[in-house]
Scaffold this motif. Structure first.
Motif, PDB file in Angstrom:
ATOM      1  N   ARG A  47      48.109  -3.849  -6.983  1.00 30.88           N
ATOM      2  CA  ARG A  47      47.136  -3.726  -6.308  1.00 30.88           C
ATOM      3  C   ARG A  47      46.489  -5.000  -5.249  1.00 30.88           C
ATOM      4  NH1 ARG A  47      42.623  -1.810 -10.393  1.00 30.88           N
ATOM      5  NH2 ARG A  47      42.417  -4.132  -9.982  1.00 30.88           N
ATOM      6  N   MET A  48      46.158  -6.173  -6.430  1.00 32.93           N
ATOM      7  CA  MET A  48      46.047  -7.823  -6.110  1.00 32.93           C
ATOM      8  C   MET A  48      46.762  -8.071  -4.482  1.00 32.93           C
ATOM      9  SD  MET A  48      46.538 -10.381  -8.506  1.00 32.93           S
ATOM     10  CE  MET A  48      44.742 -10.823  -9.667  1.00 32.93           C
ATOM     11  N   LEU A  49      48.165  -7.659  -4.567  1.00 31.92           N
ATOM     12  CA  LEU A  49      49.398  -8.177  -3.426  1.00 31.92           C
ATOM     13  C   LEU A  49      48.844  -6.701  -2.069  1.00 31.92           C
ATOM     14  CD1 LEU A  49      52.772  -8.403  -4.867  1.00 31.92           C
ATOM     15  CD2 LEU A  49      51.396  -9.657  -4.506  1.00 31.92           C
ATOM     16  N   ASN A  50      47.985  -5.574  -1.816  1.00 27.63           N
ATOM     17  CA  ASN A  50      48.327  -4.687  -1.587  1.00 27.63           C
ATOM     18  C   ASN A  50      46.434  -5.549  -0.019  1.00 27.63           C
ATOM     19  OD1 ASN A  50      50.184  -3.041  -1.076  1.00 27.63           O
ATOM     20  ND2 ASN A  50      48.374  -1.793  -2.316  1.00 27.63           N
ATOM     21  N   ILE A  51      45.649  -6.018  -1.328  1.00 26.91           N
ATOM     22  CA  ILE A  51      45.483  -6.896  -0.296  1.00 26.91           C
ATOM     23  C   ILE A  51      45.437  -8.255   0.544  1.00 26.91           C
ATOM     24  CG2 ILE A  51      42.590  -7.609  -0.929  1.00 26.91           C
ATOM     25  CD1 ILE A  51      41.805  -5.307  -2.488  1.00 26.91           C
ATOM     26  N   PHE A  52      46.323  -8.880  -0.896  1.00 22.13           N
ATOM     27  CA  PHE A  52      45.590 -10.805  -0.323  1.00 22.13           C
ATOM     28  C   PHE A  52      47.446 -10.126   0.977  1.00 22.13           C
ATOM     29  CE2 PHE A  52      45.273 -13.750  -3.853  1.00 22.13           C
ATOM     30  CZ  PHE A  52      43.629 -13.232  -4.355  1.00 22.13           C
ATOM     31  N   LEU A  53      48.117  -9.611   0.933  1.00 23.57           N
ATOM     32  CA  LEU A  53      49.032  -9.320   1.839  1.00 23.57           C
ATOM     33  C   LEU A  53      48.317  -9.105   3.431  1.00 23.57           C
ATOM     34  CD1 LEU A  53      51.476  -7.755   0.458  1.00 23.57           C
ATOM     35  CD2 LEU A  53      52.282 -10.190   1.379  1.00 23.57           C
TER      36      LEU A  53
ATOM     37  N   ILE B 207      52.470 -14.229  -7.377  1.00 16.49           N
ATOM     38  CA  ILE B 207      52.152 -12.785  -7.582  1.00 16.49           C
ATOM     39  C   ILE B 207      52.695 -12.187  -7.887  1.00 16.49           C
ATOM     40  CG2 ILE B 207      50.443 -10.490  -7.404  1.00 16.49           C
ATOM     41  CD1 ILE B 207      47.871 -12.307  -6.698  1.00 16.49           C
ATOM     42  N   ILE B 208      53.757 -12.388  -7.214  1.00 15.24           N
ATOM     43  CA  ILE B 208      54.865 -11.283  -6.310  1.00 15.24           C
ATOM     44  C   ILE B 208      56.485 -12.346  -7.747  1.00 15.24           C
ATOM     45  CG2 ILE B 208      57.353 -12.102  -5.168  1.00 15.24           C
ATOM     46  CD1 ILE B 208      55.539 -11.570  -2.736  1.00 15.24           C
ATOM     47  N   GLN B 209      56.236 -13.526  -8.184  1.00 15.31           N
ATOM     48  CA  GLN B 209      56.844 -14.423  -9.458  1.00 15.31           C
ATOM     49  C   GLN B 209      56.716 -13.131 -10.592  1.00 15.31           C
ATOM     50  OE1 GLN B 209      56.107 -18.655  -9.270  1.00 15.31           O
ATOM     51  NE2 GLN B 209      58.224 -18.770  -9.077  1.00 15.31           N
ATOM     52  N   ARG B 210      55.704 -13.563 -10.384  1.00 17.05           N
ATOM     53  CA  ARG B 210      54.370 -13.348 -12.281  1.00 17.05           C
ATOM     54  C   ARG B 210      55.224 -11.194 -12.106  1.00 17.05           C
ATOM     55  NH1 ARG B 210      49.364 -16.078 -11.339  1.00 17.05           N
ATOM     56  NH2 ARG B 210      50.627 -18.128 -12.537  1.00 17.05           N
ATOM     57  N   LYS B 211      55.075 -10.383 -11.282  1.00 17.37           N
ATOM     58  CA  LYS B 211      55.120  -9.206 -10.952  1.00 17.37           C
ATOM     59  C   LYS B 211      56.647  -8.757 -11.389  1.00 17.37           C
ATOM     60  CE  LYS B 211      55.039  -5.028  -7.841  1.00 17.37           C
ATOM     61  NZ  LYS B 211      56.610  -5.690  -6.338  1.00 17.37           N
ATOM     62  N   ARG B 212      57.206  -9.334 -10.568  1.00 18.60           N
ATOM     63  CA  ARG B 212      59.124  -9.833 -10.467  1.00 18.60           C
ATOM     64  C   ARG B 212      59.715  -9.780 -12.269  1.00 18.60           C
ATOM     65  NH1 ARG B 212      61.099 -12.401  -5.323  1.00 18.60           N
ATOM     66  NH2 ARG B 212      60.884 -10.598  -4.115  1.00 18.60           N
TER      67      ARG B 212
ATOM     68  N   PHE C  96      41.051  -9.447 -10.602  1.00 19.03           N
ATOM     69  CA  PHE C  96      40.169  -8.442  -9.023  1.00 19.03           C
ATOM     70  C   PHE C  96      40.036  -7.738  -8.399  1.00 19.03           C
ATOM     71  CE2 PHE C  96      42.054  -8.974  -4.229  1.00 19.03           C
ATOM     72  CZ  PHE C  96      40.982  -9.645  -3.278  1.00 19.03           C
ATOM     73  N   ILE C  97      38.795  -7.291  -8.464  1.00 13.37           N
ATOM     74  CA  ILE C  97      38.157  -6.474  -8.287  1.00 13.37           C
ATOM     75  C   ILE C  97      38.365  -5.227  -6.708  1.00 13.37           C
ATOM     76  CG2 ILE C  97      37.627  -6.203 -10.506  1.00 13.37           C
ATOM     77  CD1 ILE C  97      34.469  -6.366  -8.968  1.00 13.37           C
ATOM     78  N   SER C  98      38.390  -6.483  -6.179  1.00 10.19           N
ATOM     79  CA  SER C  98      38.533  -6.122  -4.230  1.00 10.19           C
ATOM     80  C   SER C  98      39.055  -4.844  -3.513  1.00 10.19           C
ATOM     81  CB  SER C  98      38.289  -6.905  -3.687  1.00 10.19           C
ATOM     82  OG  SER C  98      38.670  -6.809  -2.458  1.00 10.19           O
ATOM     83  N   GLY C  99      38.571  -4.066  -3.307  1.00  8.37           N
ATOM     84  CA  GLY C  99      38.640  -2.991  -3.080  1.00  8.37           C
ATOM     85  C   GLY C  99      38.260  -1.735  -4.051  1.00  8.37           C
ATOM     86  N   MET C 100      37.398  -1.967  -4.299  1.00  6.27           N
ATOM     87  CA  MET C 100      37.486  -0.827  -5.517  1.00  6.27           C
ATOM     88  C   MET C 100      35.799  -0.203  -4.690  1.00  6.27           C
ATOM     89  SD  MET C 100      37.291  -1.493  -9.058  1.00  6.27           S
ATOM     90  CE  MET C 100      38.691  -1.756 -10.798  1.00  6.27           C
ATOM     91  N   SER C 101      36.181   0.807  -4.462  1.00 16.36           N
ATOM     92  CA  SER C 101      33.871   1.434  -3.833  1.00 16.36           C
ATOM     93  C   SER C 101      33.173   1.088  -4.930  1.00 16.36           C
ATOM     94  CB  SER C 101      34.230   2.719  -4.096  1.00 16.36           C
ATOM     95  OG  SER C 101      34.481   3.602  -4.955  1.00 16.36           O
ATOM     96  N   THR C 102      32.040   1.519  -4.645  1.00 16.26           N
ATOM     97  CA  THR C 102      30.752   0.549  -4.767  1.00 16.26           C
ATOM     98  C   THR C 102      30.703   1.899  -6.308  1.00 16.26           C
ATOM     99  OG1 THR C 102      29.840   0.913  -3.191  1.00 16.26           O
ATOM    100  CG2 THR C 102      28.346   0.256  -4.574  1.00 16.26           C
ATOM    101  N   ASN C 103      31.013   2.360  -5.865  1.00 17.16           N
ATOM    102  CA  ASN C 103      31.005   3.949  -7.217  1.00 17.16           C
ATOM    103  C   ASN C 103      31.670   3.923  -8.468  1.00 17.16           C
ATOM    104  OD1 ASN C 103      28.947   5.341  -7.790  1.00 17.16           O
ATOM    105  ND2 ASN C 103      29.456   7.033  -5.782  1.00 17.16           N
TER     106      ASN C 103
ATOM    107  N   ALA D   3      48.972 -17.085   1.248  1.00 15.79           N
ATOM    108  CA  ALA D   3      50.123 -17.422   0.482  1.00 15.79           C
ATOM    109  C   ALA D   3      50.804 -17.836  -0.606  1.00 15.79           C
ATOM    110  CB  ALA D   3      51.081 -18.316   1.911  1.00 15.79           C
ATOM    111  N   PHE D   4      49.694 -19.082  -0.847  1.00 16.08           N
ATOM    112  CA  PHE D   4      50.017 -19.297  -2.579  1.00 16.08           C
ATOM    113  C   PHE D   4      50.725 -18.442  -3.666  1.00 16.08           C
ATOM    114  CE2 PHE D   4      49.313 -21.998  -5.901  1.00 16.08           C
ATOM    115  CZ  PHE D   4      50.583 -23.056  -6.612  1.00 16.08           C
TER     116      PHE D   4
END
Lengths: 105, 179
Positions: free
Chosen positions: B110-116, B164-169, B53-60, B158-159
């Protein structure tokens, strides 16, 4: 400097590999060789570490003209490595002292 | 030979596993978009596939990161909706993008920020759109139908958030003892 310890295995090996200028893939191969294949660093892990290390000025880009960006360790980075070696030495020495009853140094 | 398959995974790790199972049977991912996967026939097990998941990165940043990946012997397959699929020849050994606990946790964060963020935007839009119903004040929101779609999207997001929360924990717990 104590705030920076302990380094992760990955960061320690990345810093060691940059005593000579290397690019990302070079780091990956060098670390794998150095550890006899035990430590295989992923591209995402190395990329993230490089960015953080540059920010901390422990490494700097080397000869930015090349398309493949190379990096090299700085004096600040070398100090960190030396501190880490001292710490690892202590761990190693105390481990042997307790488990094998070897003499204190 | 070409094969197009339609699949919808809520868990991106399961999707990646399926892509690798396809590769084990000689079907190699050529292109993906929303729920649509195109494969071509090739040698079984020739490549290992990973998604990120690379969303949130700038083009550069993205350009820089993709260059880095390419220099590491990784081929970018394509990018869609904030996700990228990549492959590396299996002969070159194991292929993981993140190999230590610390960088894995950073990736999950990073993923959680965007998904949330997406979850709350959809949930809020949903509630606002639906509550246009009984409201005399015209709020400018479009329709209850779209509101229902927003709520559905929020539930679908939400799924993976839960996963992700489970894996991170689990990793954070491990990190108390191991690197």
């Amino acid at each position: 400097m104590e705030d920076n310890a302990p380094l992760t295995e990955g960061v320690y090996y990345i810093l060691l590999s940059l005593y000579e200028p290397r690019h990302g893939y070079g780091i990956m191969q060098f670390v794998s060789e150095l550890s006899n294949g035990r430590v295989e660093l992923g591209a995402g892990t190395i990329y993230g570490a490089i960015k953080t290390l540059v920010k901390r000025k422990w490494i700097v880009p080397f000869d930015a003209d090349e398309r493949k960006k190379e990096y090299v360790i700085t004096d600040a980075g070398k100090l960190i490595v030396e501190y880490e070696i001292k710490r690892l030495n202590e761990l190693h020495r105390n481990g042997l002292l307790i488990t094998k009853g070897e003499n204190r140094l | 030979m070409k094969k197009v398959m339609y699949r919808f995974y809520l868990d991106y790790e399961k999707e990646e596993k399926w892509i690798n199972e396809m590769a084990a049977h000689g079907w190699h991912l050529k292109k993906f978009s929303f729920g649509r996967f195109t494969f071509t026939k090739g040698e079984p097990d020739a490549f290992i596939y990973r998604n990120e998941f690379i969303s949130g990165m700038s083009t550069n940043e993205k350009k820089d990161y993709f260059e880095f990946l390419k220099d590491s012997g990784i081929t970018i397959i394509n990018e869609f909706g904030g996700w990228v699929y990549m492959k590396k020849a299996a002969a070159e050994g194991p292929f993981e993008i993140y190999t230590d606990t610390r960088s894995k946790i950073a990736y999950y964060k990073r993923m959680l920020n965007i998904f949330l963020f997406l979850f709350f935007v959809n949930a809020w839009m949903g509630i606002m759109n639906i509550s246009v119903f009984g409201d005399k004040v015209k709020t400018g929101f479009i329709s209850p139908t779209i509101g229902v779609l927003n709520i559905a999207a929020a539930l679908l997001i939400a799924f993976p958030i839960f996963k992700i929360i489970q894996r991170k924990r689990a990793l954070e717990k491990k990190q108390q003892f191991f690197e």
